[in-house]
Design a protein around this motif. Structure first.
Motif, PDB file in Angstrom:
ATOM      1  N   GLY A 154      -9.258   2.820  42.652  1.00 27.38           N
ATOM      2  CA  GLY A 154      -8.500   3.800  41.885  1.00 27.38           C
ATOM      3  C   GLY A 154      -8.851   3.825  40.420  1.00 27.38           C
ATOM      4  O   GLY A 154      -9.760   3.112  39.950  1.00 27.38           O
ATOM      5  N   ILE A 155      -8.120   4.649  39.696  1.00 24.18           N
ATOM      6  CA  ILE A 155      -8.244   4.793  38.249  1.00 24.18           C
ATOM      7  C   ILE A 155      -6.855   4.660  37.654  1.00 24.18           C
ATOM      8  O   ILE A 155      -5.874   5.112  38.252  1.00 24.18           O
ATOM      9  N   PHE A 156      -6.755   4.015  36.503  1.00 25.64           N
ATOM     10  CA  PHE A 156      -5.444   3.777  35.901  1.00 25.64           C
ATOM     11  C   PHE A 156      -5.507   4.019  34.399  1.00 25.64           C
ATOM     12  O   PHE A 156      -6.586   4.043  33.786  1.00 25.64           O
ATOM     13  N   GLY A 157      -4.347   4.180  33.804  1.00 25.72           N
ATOM     14  CA  GLY A 157      -4.266   4.357  32.362  1.00 25.72           C
ATOM     15  C   GLY A 157      -2.918   3.916  31.841  1.00 25.72           C
ATOM     16  O   GLY A 157      -1.909   3.953  32.553  1.00 25.72           O
ATOM     17  N   ARG A 158      -2.913   3.484  30.612  1.00 26.00           N
ATOM     18  CA  ARG A 158      -1.672   3.052  29.964  1.00 26.00           C
ATOM     19  C   ARG A 158      -1.782   3.282  28.465  1.00 26.00           C
ATOM     20  O   ARG A 158      -2.838   3.044  27.869  1.00 26.00           O
ATOM     21  N   ALA A 159      -0.717   3.775  27.860  1.00 25.69           N
ATOM     22  CA  ALA A 159      -0.639   3.897  26.412  1.00 25.69           C
ATOM     23  C   ALA A 159       0.729   3.407  25.974  1.00 25.69           C
ATOM     24  O   ALA A 159       1.749   3.724  26.595  1.00 25.69           O
ATOM     25  N   ALA A 160       0.769   2.593  24.928  1.00 28.78           N
ATOM     26  CA  ALA A 160       2.024   2.043  24.431  1.00 28.78           C
ATOM     27  C   ALA A 160       2.016   2.066  22.913  1.00 28.78           C
ATOM     28  O   ALA A 160       0.985   1.840  22.280  1.00 28.78           O
ATOM     29  N   LEU A 161       3.174   2.355  22.347  1.00 25.87           N
ATOM     30  CA  LEU A 161       3.292   2.510  20.909  1.00 25.87           C
ATOM     31  C   LEU A 161       4.581   1.863  20.434  1.00 25.87           C
ATOM     32  O   LEU A 161       5.635   2.028  21.059  1.00 25.87           O
ATOM     33  N   ALA A 162       4.513   1.100  19.345  1.00 24.56           N
ATOM     34  CA  ALA A 162       5.699   0.523  18.717  1.00 24.56           C
ATOM     35  C   ALA A 162       5.585   0.693  17.212  1.00 24.56           C
ATOM     36  O   ALA A 162       4.531   0.413  16.628  1.00 24.56           O
ATOM     37  N   GLU A 163       6.654   1.162  16.584  1.00 28.34           N
ATOM     38  CA  GLU A 163       6.671   1.391  15.138  1.00 28.34           C
ATOM     39  C   GLU A 163       7.944   0.795  14.547  1.00 28.34           C
ATOM     40  O   GLU A 163       8.978   0.743  15.211  1.00 28.34           O
ATOM     41  N   ALA A 164       7.857   0.378  13.300  1.00 28.23           N
ATOM     42  CA  ALA A 164       9.019  -0.143  12.587  1.00 28.23           C
ATOM     43  C   ALA A 164       8.905   0.242  11.120  1.00 28.23           C
ATOM     44  O   ALA A 164       7.840   0.090  10.512  1.00 28.23           O
ATOM     45  N   VAL A 165       9.985   0.757  10.556  1.00 29.69           N
ATOM     46  CA  VAL A 165      10.037   1.122   9.135  1.00 29.69           C
ATOM     47  C   VAL A 165      10.753   0.005   8.390  1.00 29.69           C
ATOM     48  O   VAL A 165      11.857  -0.409   8.778  1.00 29.69           O
ATOM     49  N   HIS A 166      10.129  -0.510   7.336  1.00 29.57           N
ATOM     50  CA  HIS A 166      10.773  -1.573   6.572  1.00 29.57           C
ATOM     51  C   HIS A 166      10.457  -1.420   5.091  1.00 29.57           C
ATOM     52  O   HIS A 166       9.613  -0.604   4.684  1.00 29.57           O
ATOM     53  N   GLN A 167      11.123  -2.198   4.280  1.00 27.73           N
ATOM     54  CA  GLN A 167      11.002  -2.115   2.834  1.00 27.73           C
ATOM     55  C   GLN A 167       9.733  -2.787   2.359  1.00 27.73           C
ATOM     56  O   GLN A 167       9.411  -3.908   2.779  1.00 27.73           O
ATOM     57  N   GLY A 168       8.999  -2.102   1.502  1.00 30.26           N
ATOM     58  CA  GLY A 168       7.830  -2.700   0.886  1.00 30.26           C
ATOM     59  C   GLY A 168       8.166  -3.211  -0.496  1.00 30.26           C
ATOM     60  O   GLY A 168       9.321  -3.537  -0.797  1.00 30.26           O
ATOM     61  N   PHE A 169       7.159  -3.307  -1.376  1.00 25.19           N
ATOM     62  CA  PHE A 169       7.409  -3.727  -2.742  1.00 25.19           C
ATOM     63  C   PHE A 169       8.113  -2.591  -3.480  1.00 25.19           C
ATOM     64  O   PHE A 169       7.773  -1.421  -3.342  1.00 25.19           O
ATOM     65  N   GLY A 170       9.123  -2.943  -4.272  1.00 27.32           N
ATOM     66  CA  GLY A 170       9.855  -1.921  -4.999  1.00 27.32           C
ATOM     67  C   GLY A 170      10.670  -1.069  -4.048  1.00 27.32           C
ATOM     68  O   GLY A 170      11.281  -1.554  -3.101  1.00 27.32           O
ATOM     69  N   SER A 171      10.660   0.226  -4.291  1.00 27.75           N
ATOM     70  CA  SER A 171      11.450   1.151  -3.467  1.00 27.75           C
ATOM     71  C   SER A 171      10.615   1.798  -2.361  1.00 27.75           C
ATOM     72  O   SER A 171      11.142   2.582  -1.574  1.00 27.75           O
ATOM     73  N   ALA A 172       9.329   1.495  -2.309  1.00 23.21           N
ATOM     74  CA  ALA A 172       8.452   2.131  -1.330  1.00 23.21           C
ATOM     75  C   ALA A 172       8.686   1.550   0.061  1.00 23.21           C
ATOM     76  O   ALA A 172       8.940   0.362   0.230  1.00 23.21           O
ATOM     77  N   GLY A 173       8.571   2.425   1.062  1.00 21.75           N
ATOM     78  CA  GLY A 173       8.711   1.994   2.444  1.00 21.75           C
ATOM     79  C   GLY A 173       7.362   1.784   3.087  1.00 21.75           C
ATOM     80  O   GLY A 173       6.330   2.286   2.614  1.00 21.75           O
TER      81      GLY A 173
END
Length: 320
Positions: free
Chosen positions: A141-160
């Motif tokens: 057979g043939i198979f496929g998988r895609a997975a994604l994980a993201e997280a928003v957090h504080q950087g230096f100063g006020s930048a994300g």
């Protein structure tokens, strides 16, 4: 072949980006493919087998397919799981990047709105043909998988900052297994050609704005890593009392021989999925032979990567 698999993987990745459902994450033990039926059983399959998905857990399980059922055919068997907030975040980010004036501030505003939140999604598919003969079972057979994980957090100063980790797998496989000694011993092996991509990157708001017009090319050329190769698996399942009421089974498999690695543009290799040694124990009690639900009852437990070759995480809970 690589172009075909790349196209399949891109389609899967786009589905992840535009779909929404329940929560999922790729910060679990890495897999090339997740079968929804096996996932519903807690991922236990080292000593169970009986379907074409055995090639992802223990290829010896191919010899446990039911001969009376004939061919097992899976045509674009598609499954997915996604966090409910991923679409809202994606739409807000697209709107911010489409802002004509002060795009950077608009992107930072989105980061602030979603600060501390995580987003995830995955999609799996398989097309396969399998069959059990008198003593030999096989699957292709043939198979496929895609997975994604993201997280928003504080950087230096006020930048994300936006942490993004994605994994894409596409490949073909062939597995074969046979039973011996009056169906007490089951031996199997499979070979896969896998083409994969991985991205583990922290994006700044200015980086997203700078590459708005060439984002996909930027990811492909500068951020993500892609590569392919052959991998082998082998396994054994021992069923000492196949005619007993409980029908116990003990399984052992070695997956990813050799370990699956890809190289970046500079030739540096990255380990995607390590070689793993896995054990499992299962019971198949024959409760009611005339019941479609109870005649194929399965109870089992697996321990994945017993030698802890997956260095990123030593959590035994994720290996059970």
């Amino acid at each position: 072949m690589k172009k075909i698999l790349s196209l399949v993987m891109c389609i899967f990745f786009l589905i992840v980006l535009i779909s929404t459902d329940s929560r999922a994450t790729i910060y679990e033990y890495p897999k090339m493919f997740r079968d929804p039926e096996i996932t519903a059983m807690g991922g236990v399959n080292v000593a169970i087998g009986g379907t074409s998905s055995a090639v992802f857990h223990n290829p010896a399980g191919l010899s446990l397919m039911k001969r009376k059922y004939g061919f097992e055919v899976r045509l674009l068997d598609l499954s997915g799981a996604f966090s409910t907030n991923i679409m809202d975040f994606a739409q807000d980010m697209l709107d911010a990047l489409d802002t004509e004036n002060d795009t950077l501030s608009a992107v930072n505003d989105v980061f602030q709105d979603y600060m501390g939140e995580t987003f995830s999604g995955e999609v799996d598919t398989i097309i396969s043909l399998a069959k059990k003969h008198k003593s030999v079972g096989w699957a292709v057979g043939i198979f496929g998988r895609a997975a994604l994980a993201e997280a928003v957090h504080q950087g230096f100063g006020s930048a994300g900052l936006l942490d993004v980790r994605s994994e894409e797998f596409g490949g073909v496989f062939f597995g074969i297994a046979s039973d011996f000694y009056e169906k007490r011993l089951h031996l199997g092996a499979d070979v896969k050609y896998v083409y994969a991509g991985i991205m583990d990157h922290t994006f700044r708001a200015s980086e997203l704005v700078e590459h708005t017009d060439d984002f996909l090319d930027y990811i492909k050329d500068e951020v993500a890593k892609y590569g392919g190769g052959l991998t082998l698996d082998a396994g054994v399942i021992f069923t000492p009392f196949p005619e007993s009421f409980l029908n116990p089974a003990i399984g052992f498999s070695v997956l990813n021989i050799p370990e699956f690695k890809i190289e970046d543009q500079s030739g540096n290799s990255t380990l995607i999925i390590p070689r793993t040694f896995n054990v499992g124990f299962a019971l198949r009690p024959r409760l009611l032979k005339n019941s479609a639900f109870l005649q194929d009852c399965k109870i089992g437990i697996d321990i994945i990567d017993i030698t802890q070759n997956f260095k990123e995480d030593k959590d035994w809970g994720k290996r059970l």
